[in-house]
Design a protein around this motif. Structure first.
Motif, PDB file in Angstrom:
ATOM      1  N   SER A   1       0.736  11.742   0.638  1.00  0.00           N
ATOM      2  CA  SER A   1       0.622  10.635  -0.315  1.00  0.00           C
ATOM      3  C   SER A   1       1.507   9.446   0.052  1.00  0.00           C
ATOM      4  O   SER A   1       1.381   8.380  -0.551  1.00  0.00           O
ATOM      5  CB  SER A   1       0.978  11.112  -1.726  1.00  0.00           C
ATOM      6  N   ASP A   2       2.396   9.613   1.025  1.00  0.00           N
ATOM      7  CA  ASP A   2       3.276   8.509   1.425  1.00  0.00           C
ATOM      8  C   ASP A   2       2.602   7.735   2.559  1.00  0.00           C
ATOM      9  O   ASP A   2       2.918   7.899   3.733  1.00  0.00           O
ATOM     10  CB  ASP A   2       4.640   9.053   1.861  1.00  0.00           C
ATOM     11  N   ILE A   3       1.641   6.889   2.192  1.00  0.00           N
ATOM     12  CA  ILE A   3       0.917   6.053   3.159  1.00  0.00           C
ATOM     13  C   ILE A   3       1.344   4.610   2.960  1.00  0.00           C
ATOM     14  O   ILE A   3       1.364   4.107   1.839  1.00  0.00           O
ATOM     15  CB  ILE A   3      -0.602   6.160   2.968  1.00  0.00           C
TER      16      ILE A   3
ATOM     17  N   GLY B   1       0.787  -1.217   0.000  1.00  0.00           N
ATOM     18  CA  GLY B   1       0.000   0.000   0.000  1.00  0.00           C
ATOM     19  C   GLY B   1       0.816   1.262   0.000  1.00  0.00           C
ATOM     20  O   GLY B   1       0.356   2.306   0.445  1.00  0.00           O
ATOM     21  N   THR B   2       2.050   1.199  -0.487  1.00  0.00           N
ATOM     22  CA  THR B   2       2.880   2.391  -0.501  1.00  0.00           C
ATOM     23  C   THR B   2       2.473   3.314  -1.629  1.00  0.00           C
ATOM     24  O   THR B   2       2.341   2.890  -2.767  1.00  0.00           O
ATOM     25  CB  THR B   2       4.357   2.001  -0.686  1.00  0.00           C
ATOM     26  N   LEU B   3       2.276   4.567  -1.313  1.00  0.00           N
ATOM     27  CA  LEU B   3       2.022   5.588  -2.322  1.00  0.00           C
ATOM     28  C   LEU B   3       3.264   6.444  -2.464  1.00  0.00           C
ATOM     29  O   LEU B   3       3.998   6.667  -1.519  1.00  0.00           O
ATOM     30  CB  LEU B   3       0.826   6.445  -1.912  1.00  0.00           C
TER      31      LEU B   3
ATOM     32  N   PRO C   1      -8.930   2.323  -2.243  1.00  0.00           N
ATOM     33  CA  PRO C   1      -9.853   3.439  -2.473  1.00  0.00           C
ATOM     34  C   PRO C   1      -9.838   4.472  -1.348  1.00  0.00           C
ATOM     35  O   PRO C   1     -10.033   5.666  -1.589  1.00  0.00           O
ATOM     36  CB  PRO C   1     -11.215   2.745  -2.581  1.00  0.00           C
ATOM     37  N   VAL C   2      -9.603   4.011  -0.121  1.00  0.00           N
ATOM     38  CA  VAL C   2      -9.508   4.936   1.021  1.00  0.00           C
ATOM     39  C   VAL C   2      -8.279   5.821   0.869  1.00  0.00           C
ATOM     40  O   VAL C   2      -8.343   7.051   1.021  1.00  0.00           O
ATOM     41  CB  VAL C   2      -9.461   4.157   2.348  1.00  0.00           C
ATOM     42  N   PHE C   3      -7.142   5.207   0.556  1.00  0.00           N
ATOM     43  CA  PHE C   3      -5.906   5.974   0.381  1.00  0.00           C
ATOM     44  C   PHE C   3      -6.048   6.975  -0.770  1.00  0.00           C
ATOM     45  O   PHE C   3      -5.608   8.127  -0.666  1.00  0.00           O
ATOM     46  CB  PHE C   3      -4.730   5.041   0.102  1.00  0.00           C
ATOM     47  N   ASP C   4      -6.641   6.523  -1.868  1.00  0.00           N
ATOM     48  CA  ASP C   4      -6.792   7.409  -3.025  1.00  0.00           C
ATOM     49  C   ASP C   4      -7.645   8.626  -2.668  1.00  0.00           C
ATOM     50  O   ASP C   4      -7.308   9.763  -3.022  1.00  0.00           O
ATOM     51  CB  ASP C   4      -7.432   6.652  -4.190  1.00  0.00           C
TER      52      ASP C   4
END
Length: 388
Positions: free
Chosen positions: A100-102, A36-38, A87-90
């Protein structure tokens, strides 16, 4: 996909009406430890204007938002899949582009806590948030005084149990569900709950011996899903005594899904709907799924900001977003069940939809409590006696 009528009318499966499929593949395997890394934000994202907070948020909320710009990161220790999170992160990073670094792990249920406890004891934990659906382990967590003291401004717009325990907040309300292999069964063998499944397998005992997979009650989620059923659903233990002689216990949802896909099991029961429903929906009509007509237990998937969070402002923004109507819609988009009354979405049945479909008296919310070891041992012994 057709929808089934609400109880008490019988039907092959109690499915929600859905207007579109979930995005992404069903998540049944284990992802990398830090999935899940952004990517890091660009200069434009870092300098993006702050969004306007809802009118009911405190006037000081802008200070929290500005402080999060210096943190830029968020790390979640979780047993939730990337499919559920994305979808939550987006949606969150659209609102706060500089965050954005989640990163979110996909650890085992107990490993989420054990890893954090070990690291925090050494003063080295990088985790900001813990997220998990293992109810009894939240009960133990709440006794350790490690949750951050933060009251979300969303609290007054949510049910009173949204804060399940001090500092432990409900993310989603996922039903305990069953799946079955539509190719190995005839349509009259598609169950709509455990009670109907018991009648199906008792009609052909030699055919179905060993063909049901069930979560092992020595596992934290397995204990909660089993005990939640037997303590809330009328005749629950009687149904278990009928079913368990046909069952084999496994320790992971991935295994329970995979064995139905392969045909080794005809049915797997007591899975999280967050895993079972997307897996069945994306199986190309290989698998069906159902709530339990006689009574469905809802397992809250919860999260908590830890006191040692290195990015506390980002963590607070994330919690508030997740509890908001926008965040709950993103939760549904990821295949989990929203519970906020005013959320607008069309990806999943909400908790309110389930209550209308099944009847409010047939939907039972599991409340996490600390379970003494002797209590769990006594339950497991009774469960194994029923299994024979």
């Amino acid at each position: 996909m057709s929808s089934s009528p609400p109880p008490p009318a019988p039907g092959p499966a109690l499915r929600p009406s859905r207007r579109r499929l979930l995005r992404g593949a069903a998540a049944v395997g284990t992802l990398a430890a830090f999935g899940g890394t952004l990517s890091a934000c660009t200069p434009d994202e870092a300098n993006a204007a702050s969004p306007t907070a809802p009118a009911y948020y405190p006037a000081t909320y802008d200070t929290l938002i500005e402080a999060s710009r210096r943190e830029r990161k968020l790390l979640i220790y979780s047993n939730t899949s990337q499919t559920n999170w994305q979808p939550v992160f987006d949606a969150f990073t659209r609102r706060y582009p500089w965050l954005s670094d989640i990163r979110a792990t996909n650890l085992g249920g107990s490993a989420v806590y054990e890893r954090y406890y070990s690291e925090s004891a050494a003063g080295t934990s990088p985790a900001d948030v813990l997220a998990n659906n293992a109810g009894p382990l939240w009960g133990d967590y709440a006794t350790r005084d490690v949750a951050a003291d933060y009251r979300s401004p969303e609290k007054d717009h949510l049910p009173d149990w949204a804060e399940l325990l001090p500092g432990v907040w409900t993310m989603s309300t996922d039903p305990v569900a069953l799946i079955y292999n539509r190719k190995t069964l005839s349509p009259d063998q598609f169950p709509d709950g455990l009670r109907s499944l018991a009648a199906i397998v008792e009609a052909r005992p030699s055919r179905f011996r060993g063909k049901i997979g069930v979560y092992d009650p020595t596992n934290a989620y397995g204990y909660a899903s089993n005990q939640g059923y037997t303590s809330n659903v009328a005749g629950g233990w009687d149904t278990f005594r009928r079913l368990l002689p046909f069952a084999h216990a496994d320790h992971s949802s991935g295994t329970l899904v995979e064995k139905v896909v392969s045909g080794e099991y005809d049915f797997s029961i007591n899975l999280s709907g967050g895993v079972a429903i997307p897996a069945a929906e994306h199986s190309g009509d290989l698998m069906g799924w159902s709530y339990y007509a006689e009574g469905t237990v809802v397992m809250p998937r919860a999260l908590s900001i830890v006191k040692t969070a290195p990015h506390p402002n980002a963590a607070r923004l994330f919690l508030d977003f997740l509890l908001s109507a926008e965040g709950q819609a993103a939760v549904a988009e990821g295949g989990l069940v929203p519970y906020r009354p005013d959320v607008r979405q069309d990806a999943m049945d909400s908790l309110q939809d389930m209550r209308r479909r099944l009847g409010a008296e047939r939907v039972h919310l599991y409340r996490p409590v600390r379970v003494p070891e002797r209590v769990q041992e006594a339950y497991v012994a009774r469960w194994r006696k029923a299994a024979g």
